[in-house]
Design a protein around this motif. Structure first.
Motif, short mmCIF file in Angstrom:
data_model
loop_
_atom_site.label_atom_id
_atom_site.label_comp_id
_atom_site.label_asym_id
_atom_site.label_seq_id
_atom_site.Cartn_x
_atom_site.Cartn_y
_atom_site.Cartn_z
N SER A 44 0.80 -1.22 0.00
CA SER A 44 0.00 0.00 0.00
C SER A 44 0.83 1.28 0.00
CB SER A 44 -0.93 0.02 1.22
OG SER A 44 -0.20 -0.20 2.42
N ALA B 234 -7.84 -8.60 0.99
CA ALA B 234 -6.54 -9.25 1.11
C ALA B 234 -6.68 -10.44 2.06
CB ALA B 234 -5.50 -8.27 1.63
N ALA C 75 -4.17 -5.69 5.64
CA ALA C 75 -5.43 -5.13 5.15
C ALA C 75 -6.58 -6.12 5.30
CB ALA C 75 -5.28 -4.69 3.69
N ASN D 160 -2.33 -9.36 -1.70
CA ASN D 160 -2.01 -8.12 -1.01
C ASN D 160 -3.09 -7.09 -1.33
OD1 ASN D 160 -1.20 -6.57 -3.47
ND2 ASN D 160 0.56 -7.96 -3.48
N VAL D 161 -2.99 -5.92 -0.71
CA VAL D 161 -4.07 -4.94 -0.85
C VAL D 161 -4.13 -4.35 -2.26
CG1 VAL D 161 -2.71 -2.95 -0.08
CG2 VAL D 161 -5.18 -3.00 0.34
N ARG D 162 -3.01 -4.23 -2.96
CA ARG D 162 -3.05 -3.71 -4.32
C ARG D 162 -3.69 -4.72 -5.28
NH1 ARG D 162 -0.64 1.27 -5.61
NH2 ARG D 162 -0.94 2.53 -3.74
N THR E 230 -6.05 -6.71 -4.33
CA THR E 230 -7.46 -6.54 -3.98
C THR E 230 -8.05 -5.37 -4.75
OG1 THR E 230 -7.01 -7.37 -1.75
CG2 THR E 230 -9.05 -6.14 -2.07
N LEU E 231 -7.36 -4.26 -4.74
CA LEU E 231 -7.79 -3.06 -5.45
C LEU E 231 -8.01 -3.34 -6.93
CD1 LEU E 231 -8.19 0.09 -5.13
CD2 LEU E 231 -5.80 0.29 -5.83
N GLY F 110 -14.95 -4.07 -2.54
CA GLY F 110 -13.69 -4.53 -1.95
C GLY F 110 -13.33 -3.66 -0.76
N VAL G 269 -10.14 -1.93 1.09
CA VAL G 269 -8.74 -1.52 0.90
C VAL G 269 -8.47 -0.32 1.82
CG1 VAL G 269 -8.67 -2.32 -1.49
CG2 VAL G 269 -9.30 0.06 -1.01
N TYR G 270 -7.25 0.17 1.77
CA TYR G 270 -6.93 1.39 2.50
C TYR G 270 -7.41 2.62 1.72
CZ TYR G 270 -3.73 -1.71 5.05
OH TYR G 270 -3.19 -2.73 5.77
N ASP H 176 -5.04 3.57 -1.05
CA ASP H 176 -5.11 2.77 -2.27
C ASP H 176 -6.25 3.25 -3.16
OD1 ASP H 176 -3.04 0.71 -1.70
OD2 ASP H 176 -4.37 0.25 -0.03
#
Length: 263
Positions: free
Chosen positions: A41, A146, A153, A179-181, A183-184, A195, A197-198, A201
Protein backbone atom coordinates in the motif's frame (compact mmCIF):
# COMPACT_ATOMS: atom_id res chain seq x y z
CA UNK A 1 16.44 -23.08 7.56
CA UNK A 2 17.54 -19.43 7.45
CA UNK A 3 19.63 -18.66 4.37
CA UNK A 4 22.64 -16.43 4.99
CA UNK A 5 22.73 -12.94 3.50
CA UNK A 6 25.58 -14.03 1.22
CA UNK A 7 23.51 -17.01 0.11
CA UNK A 8 20.56 -14.79 -0.76
CA UNK A 9 22.80 -12.43 -2.68
CA UNK A 10 24.09 -15.36 -4.70
CA UNK A 11 20.56 -16.36 -5.56
CA UNK A 12 19.73 -12.81 -6.61
CA UNK A 13 22.79 -12.56 -8.81
CA UNK A 14 21.87 -15.83 -10.43
CA UNK A 15 18.46 -14.39 -11.24
CA UNK A 16 16.67 -17.25 -9.59
CA UNK A 17 14.85 -15.50 -6.79
CA UNK A 18 11.22 -14.83 -7.64
CA UNK A 19 10.14 -14.22 -4.05
CA UNK A 20 11.81 -10.85 -3.55
CA UNK A 21 9.83 -8.90 -6.07
CA UNK A 22 8.24 -5.61 -6.95
CA UNK A 23 4.72 -6.85 -7.78
CA UNK A 24 6.08 -9.89 -9.57
CA UNK A 25 9.21 -8.44 -11.20
CA UNK A 26 12.57 -9.58 -9.72
CA UNK A 27 14.59 -6.82 -8.08
CA UNK A 28 18.29 -6.52 -8.95
CA UNK A 29 19.66 -4.12 -6.35
CA UNK A 30 22.75 -2.12 -7.14
CA UNK A 31 25.61 -2.51 -4.71
CA UNK A 32 25.27 1.06 -3.41
CA UNK A 33 21.48 1.03 -3.06
CA UNK A 34 19.63 0.71 0.23
CA UNK A 35 17.22 -2.23 -0.07
CA UNK A 36 13.77 -1.62 1.39
CA UNK A 37 11.01 -4.18 1.89
CA UNK A 38 7.73 -2.24 2.13
CA UNK A 39 4.01 -2.95 2.39
CA UNK A 40 2.27 -2.88 -1.00
CA UNK A 41 0.00 0.00 0.00
CA UNK A 42 3.02 2.32 0.27
CA UNK A 43 4.04 2.12 -3.38
CA UNK A 44 2.91 5.50 -4.75
CA UNK A 45 3.98 7.50 -1.72
CA UNK A 46 7.27 5.70 -1.15
CA UNK A 47 8.26 5.89 -4.82
CA UNK A 48 7.81 9.67 -4.59
CA UNK A 49 9.84 9.88 -1.37
CA UNK A 50 12.57 7.73 -2.88
CA UNK A 51 12.82 10.00 -5.93
CA UNK A 52 13.06 13.06 -3.70
CA UNK A 53 15.69 11.40 -1.48
CA UNK A 54 17.75 10.57 -4.55
CA UNK A 55 17.59 14.22 -5.63
CA UNK A 56 18.40 15.56 -2.16
CA UNK A 57 20.91 13.03 -0.82
CA UNK A 58 22.27 11.51 -4.06
CA UNK A 59 21.44 8.04 -2.75
CA UNK A 60 18.77 5.63 -3.96
CA UNK A 61 16.66 2.90 -2.41
CA UNK A 62 15.69 -0.27 -4.23
CA UNK A 63 12.20 -1.06 -2.95
CA UNK A 64 10.36 -4.39 -3.03
CA UNK A 65 6.59 -4.11 -2.44
CA UNK A 66 4.44 -7.02 -1.30
CA UNK A 67 2.22 -8.06 1.58
CA UNK A 68 3.87 -7.35 4.94
CA UNK A 69 3.45 -11.02 5.85
CA UNK A 70 5.32 -12.22 2.76
CA UNK A 71 8.14 -9.73 3.24
CA UNK A 72 8.57 -10.56 6.93
CA UNK A 73 8.81 -14.26 6.11
CA UNK A 74 11.44 -13.52 3.43
CA UNK A 75 13.46 -11.50 5.95
CA UNK A 76 13.15 -14.33 8.44
CA UNK A 77 14.54 -16.67 5.78
CA UNK A 78 17.57 -14.43 5.27
CA UNK A 79 16.55 -12.21 2.35
CA UNK A 80 19.06 -9.33 1.97
CA UNK A 81 17.28 -6.15 2.95
CA UNK A 82 18.22 -3.10 5.00
CA UNK A 83 14.84 -1.67 6.02
CA UNK A 84 11.37 -3.10 6.64
CA UNK A 85 8.15 -1.05 6.59
CA UNK A 86 5.10 -3.03 7.67
CA UNK A 87 1.41 -2.17 7.37
CA UNK A 88 0.78 -3.40 10.91
CA UNK A 89 2.55 -3.85 14.23
CA UNK A 90 2.19 -7.64 14.25
CA UNK A 91 4.70 -8.41 11.49
CA UNK A 92 7.23 -5.92 12.82
CA UNK A 93 6.81 -7.52 16.25
CA UNK A 94 7.32 -10.91 14.60
CA UNK A 95 10.76 -9.83 13.40
CA UNK A 96 11.57 -8.02 16.65
CA UNK A 97 10.85 -11.18 18.65
CA UNK A 98 13.42 -12.98 16.49
CA UNK A 99 15.96 -10.16 16.94
CA UNK A 100 15.92 -9.40 13.21
CA UNK A 101 15.52 -5.62 13.58
CA UNK A 102 17.49 -2.95 15.43
CA UNK A 103 14.95 -1.92 18.08
CA UNK A 104 16.47 1.52 18.61
CA UNK A 105 15.69 2.38 14.96
CA UNK A 106 12.02 1.38 15.12
CA UNK A 107 9.47 4.15 14.62
CA UNK A 108 5.74 4.22 13.94
CA UNK A 109 5.77 6.20 10.71
CA UNK A 110 2.25 6.48 9.30
CA UNK A 111 -1.45 5.91 9.84
CA UNK A 112 -4.23 5.03 7.38
CA UNK A 113 -8.00 4.44 7.10
CA UNK A 114 -10.00 1.45 5.87
CA UNK A 115 -12.62 1.94 3.15
CA UNK A 116 -15.17 0.05 1.10
CA UNK A 117 -14.72 0.59 -2.64
CA UNK A 118 -16.63 -0.20 -5.81
CA UNK A 119 -15.89 0.22 -9.54
CA UNK A 120 -16.13 3.90 -10.52
CA UNK A 121 -19.39 3.41 -12.42
CA UNK A 122 -21.11 1.39 -9.68
CA UNK A 123 -24.56 2.44 -8.47
CA UNK A 124 -24.12 0.79 -5.05
CA UNK A 125 -24.90 2.97 -2.05
CA UNK A 126 -24.25 1.76 1.50
CA UNK A 127 -24.00 3.42 4.88
CA UNK A 128 -21.38 1.51 6.86
CA UNK A 129 -22.57 0.72 10.37
CA UNK A 130 -23.74 -2.13 12.59
CA UNK A 131 -25.43 -4.88 10.57
CA UNK A 132 -25.27 -2.88 7.32
CA UNK A 133 -26.55 -4.67 4.21
CA UNK A 134 -23.23 -5.70 2.69
CA UNK A 135 -24.31 -9.20 1.69
CA UNK A 136 -27.38 -7.84 -0.08
CA UNK A 137 -25.27 -5.28 -1.95
CA UNK A 138 -22.93 -8.04 -3.15
CA UNK A 139 -25.72 -10.15 -4.58
CA UNK A 140 -24.06 -12.97 -6.48
CA UNK A 141 -20.75 -11.09 -6.57
CA UNK A 142 -17.66 -11.42 -4.39
CA UNK A 143 -16.14 -9.15 -1.77
CA UNK A 144 -12.48 -8.53 -2.61
CA UNK A 145 -10.18 -8.57 0.42
CA UNK A 146 -6.54 -9.25 1.11
CA UNK A 147 -5.75 -12.58 2.80
CA UNK A 148 -7.59 -12.34 6.12
CA UNK A 149 -5.25 -14.76 7.89
CA UNK A 150 -1.96 -12.99 7.18
CA UNK A 151 -2.11 -9.73 5.21
CA UNK A 152 -2.71 -6.64 7.39
CA UNK A 153 -5.43 -5.13 5.15
CA UNK A 154 -7.32 -8.41 5.23
CA UNK A 155 -6.97 -8.74 8.99
CA UNK A 156 -8.17 -5.17 9.55
CA UNK A 157 -11.08 -5.77 7.17
CA UNK A 158 -12.19 -8.98 8.85
CA UNK A 159 -11.97 -7.33 12.28
CA UNK A 160 -14.15 -4.43 11.07
CA UNK A 161 -16.79 -6.73 9.59
CA UNK A 162 -16.85 -8.85 12.75
CA UNK A 163 -17.24 -5.77 14.94
CA UNK A 164 -20.11 -4.52 12.77
CA UNK A 165 -21.81 -7.92 12.86
CA UNK A 166 -21.73 -8.73 9.14
CA UNK A 167 -18.75 -11.08 8.75
CA UNK A 168 -20.84 -14.27 9.02
CA UNK A 169 -23.11 -13.09 6.21
CA UNK A 170 -20.27 -12.41 3.74
CA UNK A 171 -17.55 -14.88 4.77
CA UNK A 172 -18.55 -17.29 2.01
CA UNK A 173 -18.48 -14.52 -0.61
CA UNK A 174 -14.94 -13.28 0.00
CA UNK A 175 -12.39 -13.35 -2.83
CA UNK A 176 -9.00 -13.20 -1.09
CA UNK A 177 -5.99 -11.63 -2.81
CA UNK A 178 -2.28 -11.78 -2.02
CA UNK A 179 -2.01 -8.12 -1.01
CA UNK A 180 -4.07 -4.94 -0.85
CA UNK A 181 -3.05 -3.71 -4.32
CA UNK A 182 -4.17 -7.02 -5.84
CA UNK A 183 -7.46 -6.54 -3.98
CA UNK A 184 -7.79 -3.06 -5.45
CA UNK A 185 -7.18 -4.40 -8.94
CA UNK A 186 -10.05 -6.91 -8.63
CA UNK A 187 -12.46 -4.05 -8.01
CA UNK A 188 -10.91 -1.64 -10.51
CA UNK A 189 -11.19 -4.26 -13.27
CA UNK A 190 -14.81 -4.98 -12.36
CA UNK A 191 -14.09 -8.55 -11.27
CA UNK A 192 -15.56 -7.84 -7.82
CA UNK A 193 -18.42 -5.41 -7.15
CA UNK A 194 -17.00 -4.36 -3.77
CA UNK A 195 -13.69 -4.53 -1.95
CA UNK A 196 -11.99 -3.46 1.27
CA UNK A 197 -8.74 -1.52 0.90
CA UNK A 198 -6.93 1.39 2.50
CA UNK A 199 -8.06 4.93 1.82
CA UNK A 200 -4.69 5.65 0.18
CA UNK A 201 -5.11 2.77 -2.27
CA UNK A 202 -8.54 3.99 -3.32
CA UNK A 203 -7.11 7.46 -3.92
CA UNK A 204 -4.40 6.01 -6.17
CA UNK A 205 -6.76 4.23 -8.60
CA UNK A 206 -9.23 6.25 -10.71
CA UNK A 207 -11.02 3.00 -11.55
CA UNK A 208 -12.65 2.81 -8.11
CA UNK A 209 -14.73 5.05 -5.87
CA UNK A 210 -15.13 5.02 -2.11
CA UNK A 211 -18.56 3.85 -0.91
CA UNK A 212 -17.81 4.45 2.76
CA UNK A 213 -15.15 4.56 5.47
CA UNK A 214 -15.10 2.02 8.29
CA UNK A 215 -15.32 3.48 11.80
CA UNK A 216 -11.85 3.75 13.34
CA UNK A 217 -13.03 1.86 16.42
CA UNK A 218 -14.23 -1.13 14.36
CA UNK A 219 -10.69 -2.44 13.84
CA UNK A 220 -7.19 -2.09 15.35
CA UNK A 221 -5.41 1.17 14.48
CA UNK A 222 -3.78 1.02 11.03
CA UNK A 223 -0.14 1.79 11.76
CA UNK A 224 3.02 1.52 9.65
CA UNK A 225 6.19 0.86 11.67
CA UNK A 226 9.65 1.12 10.09
CA UNK A 227 12.99 -0.26 11.29
CA UNK A 228 16.51 -0.97 10.10
CA UNK A 229 17.17 -4.70 9.93
CA UNK A 230 19.76 -6.28 12.20
CA UNK A 231 21.85 -7.65 9.31
CA UNK A 232 22.10 -4.33 7.45
CA UNK A 233 25.63 -3.05 6.96
CA UNK A 234 24.75 0.11 5.00
CA UNK A 235 25.13 3.43 6.84
CA UNK A 236 22.63 4.94 4.40
CA UNK A 237 19.87 2.74 5.85
CA UNK A 238 19.42 4.90 8.92
CA UNK A 239 19.73 8.01 6.75
CA UNK A 240 16.79 6.81 4.65
CA UNK A 241 14.70 6.09 7.75
CA UNK A 242 15.51 9.59 9.02
CA UNK A 243 14.46 11.04 5.66
CA UNK A 244 11.12 9.21 5.87
CA UNK A 245 10.48 11.13 9.10
CA UNK A 246 11.70 14.47 7.77
CA UNK A 247 9.71 17.57 6.75
CA UNK A 248 10.73 16.86 3.14
CA UNK A 249 8.88 13.51 3.11
CA UNK A 250 5.78 14.60 5.05
CA UNK A 251 3.88 16.30 2.18
CA UNK A 252 4.59 13.37 -0.15
CA UNK A 253 2.94 10.96 2.29
CA UNK A 254 0.09 13.35 3.04
CA UNK A 255 -0.58 13.87 -0.68
CA UNK A 256 -1.40 10.15 -0.92
CA UNK A 257 -3.71 10.34 2.11
CA UNK A 258 -1.48 8.96 4.85
CA UNK A 259 -1.41 10.43 8.34
CA UNK A 260 2.21 11.15 9.28
CA UNK A 261 2.85 10.09 12.88
CA UNK A 262 6.64 10.18 13.16
CA UNK A 263 8.30 13.41 14.23
Amino acid sequence: MRITRRGWLGVLLAGALGAVTTFGAPVAAKAQDVTVFAAASLKDALDAVNAQWQADAKHKATISYAASSALAKQIESGAPADIFISADLDWMNHLADRKLIRPETRTTLLGNRLVLVAPKDSAVQLAIGPNFELAEALGDGRLAMADVKAVPAGKYGQAALQTLGVWSSVEGKVAQAENVRATLALVSRGEAPLGIVYQTDAAADPGVKIIGTFPADSHPPILYPVAVLADSSRPEAQAFVDYLKSPAARPLFEKQGFTVLAQ
